[in-house]
Write a protein that holds these residues in place. Structure first.
Motif, short mmCIF file in Angstrom:
data_model
loop_
_atom_site.label_atom_id
_atom_site.label_comp_id
_atom_site.label_asym_id
_atom_site.label_seq_id
_atom_site.Cartn_x
_atom_site.Cartn_y
_atom_site.Cartn_z
N SER A 1 44.51 3.11 2.38
CA SER A 1 44.32 4.50 2.78
C SER A 1 44.04 5.32 1.53
CB SER A 1 45.58 5.02 3.47
OG SER A 1 45.44 6.38 3.79
N ALA A 2 43.10 6.27 1.62
CA ALA A 2 42.75 7.10 0.47
C ALA A 2 42.30 8.47 0.96
CB ALA A 2 41.63 6.44 -0.34
N GLN A 3 42.22 9.40 0.03
CA GLN A 3 41.74 10.75 0.32
C GLN A 3 40.43 10.97 -0.41
OE1 GLN A 3 43.22 13.12 2.35
NE2 GLN A 3 44.64 11.50 2.91
N ASN B 1 39.26 16.24 1.24
CA ASN B 1 40.58 16.05 1.86
C ASN B 1 40.49 15.27 3.17
OD1 ASN B 1 43.32 16.29 1.49
ND2 ASN B 1 43.49 18.13 2.72
N GLN B 2 39.48 14.42 3.28
CA GLN B 2 39.32 13.57 4.45
C GLN B 2 39.97 12.22 4.16
OE1 GLN B 2 35.39 12.09 5.27
NE2 GLN B 2 35.84 11.81 7.43
N GLN B 3 40.76 11.72 5.12
CA GLN B 3 41.38 10.41 4.96
C GLN B 3 40.35 9.32 5.24
OE1 GLN B 3 44.69 9.42 7.50
NE2 GLN B 3 45.26 7.69 6.24
N VAL B 4 40.32 8.32 4.36
CA VAL B 4 39.43 7.17 4.50
C VAL B 4 40.29 5.92 4.57
CG1 VAL B 4 37.50 5.91 3.50
CG2 VAL B 4 37.70 8.36 3.12
N VAL B 5 39.96 5.03 5.48
CA VAL B 5 40.70 3.79 5.66
C VAL B 5 39.74 2.62 5.43
CG1 VAL B 5 41.89 2.36 7.36
CG2 VAL B 5 42.33 4.81 7.29
N TYR B 6 40.11 1.74 4.50
CA TYR B 6 39.33 0.53 4.23
C TYR B 6 40.09 -0.67 4.76
CZ TYR B 6 36.38 3.17 0.99
OH TYR B 6 35.51 4.07 0.44
N ILE B 7 39.42 -1.46 5.59
CA ILE B 7 40.01 -2.69 6.11
C ILE B 7 39.32 -3.85 5.40
CG2 ILE B 7 40.46 -4.10 8.15
CD1 ILE B 7 39.99 -1.54 9.82
N PRO B 8 40.03 -4.53 4.49
CA PRO B 8 39.40 -5.67 3.80
C PRO B 8 39.40 -6.91 4.69
CG PRO B 8 41.63 -5.34 2.99
CD PRO B 8 41.36 -4.25 3.98
N LEU B 9 38.27 -7.61 4.70
CA LEU B 9 38.14 -8.83 5.50
C LEU B 9 37.38 -9.89 4.70
CD1 LEU B 9 36.93 -7.36 8.91
CD2 LEU B 9 39.19 -8.26 8.41
N PRO B 10 37.83 -11.14 4.77
CA PRO B 10 37.02 -12.22 4.16
C PRO B 10 35.82 -12.50 5.05
CG PRO B 10 38.97 -13.14 5.22
CD PRO B 10 39.09 -11.64 5.32
N HIS B 11 34.74 -12.93 4.45
CA HIS B 11 33.52 -13.19 5.22
C HIS B 11 33.69 -14.33 6.22
CE1 HIS B 11 33.07 -16.44 2.35
NE2 HIS B 11 32.14 -16.96 3.13
N GLU C 1 46.54 3.96 -1.38
CA GLU C 1 47.73 3.14 -1.19
C GLU C 1 47.51 2.07 -0.13
OE1 GLU C 1 51.24 4.93 0.72
OE2 GLU C 1 50.01 6.70 1.06
N PRO C 2 48.05 0.88 -0.38
CA PRO C 2 47.96 -0.19 0.62
C PRO C 2 48.99 0.06 1.73
CG PRO C 2 49.12 -0.97 -1.31
CD PRO C 2 48.69 0.43 -1.61
N LEU C 3 48.58 -0.17 2.96
CA LEU C 3 49.47 0.03 4.11
C LEU C 3 49.35 -1.16 5.05
CD1 LEU C 3 48.66 3.77 4.83
CD2 LEU C 3 50.72 2.89 3.76
#
Length: 80
Positions: free
Chosen positions: A21-23, A27-37, A8-10
Motif C-alpha cells: 500500500s502506498a500514497q 493523496n490517492q492510495q495505490v495498492v500493488y499486488i505482486p504476482l509471479p508469472h 508498507e507491506p500488508l
C-alpha cells in the motif's frame, strides 16, 4: 516510483493476499499486488480487494524469472 510515499507491506487475511500500500502525490492510495508469472491470476480475489479498498487504485505487478516486472492497472468495472 519516486512519487509514492508511506509504502508498507500488508496482508489481507480474509483474501489470503499480500500487497503493498502506498500514497501518491495527490493523496490517492495505490495498492500493488505482486504476482509471479508462473501463477494464475485470481480475478475474484482482485475484485474482492477492490471492494475492500474502494477508493484505491489497484495494480498487479507480474514478475518473471529474469527480474522483469509488468504492471497492469485494474480499473472499476473489471470483468472476467
Amino acid at each position: 516510483d519516486e512519487r509514492l510515499s508511506s509504502i508498507e507491506p500488508l496482508f489481507e487475511c480474509s483474501l489470503n493476499v499480500c500487497y503493498l500500500s502506498a500514497q501518491r502525490e495527490q493523496n490517492q492510495q495505490v495498492v500493488y499486488i505482486p504476482l509471479p508469472h508462473s501463477k494464475d491470476i485470481d480475478f475474484r480475489q482482485i475484485n474482492a480487494l477492490q471492494q475492500l479498498l474502494p477508493n484505491s487504485l489497484v495494480i498487479i505487478a507480474i514478475a518473471d524469472n529474469t527480474g522483469n516486472i509488468l504492471y497492469y492497472e485494474i480499473t472499476e468495472g473489471f470483468n472476467e
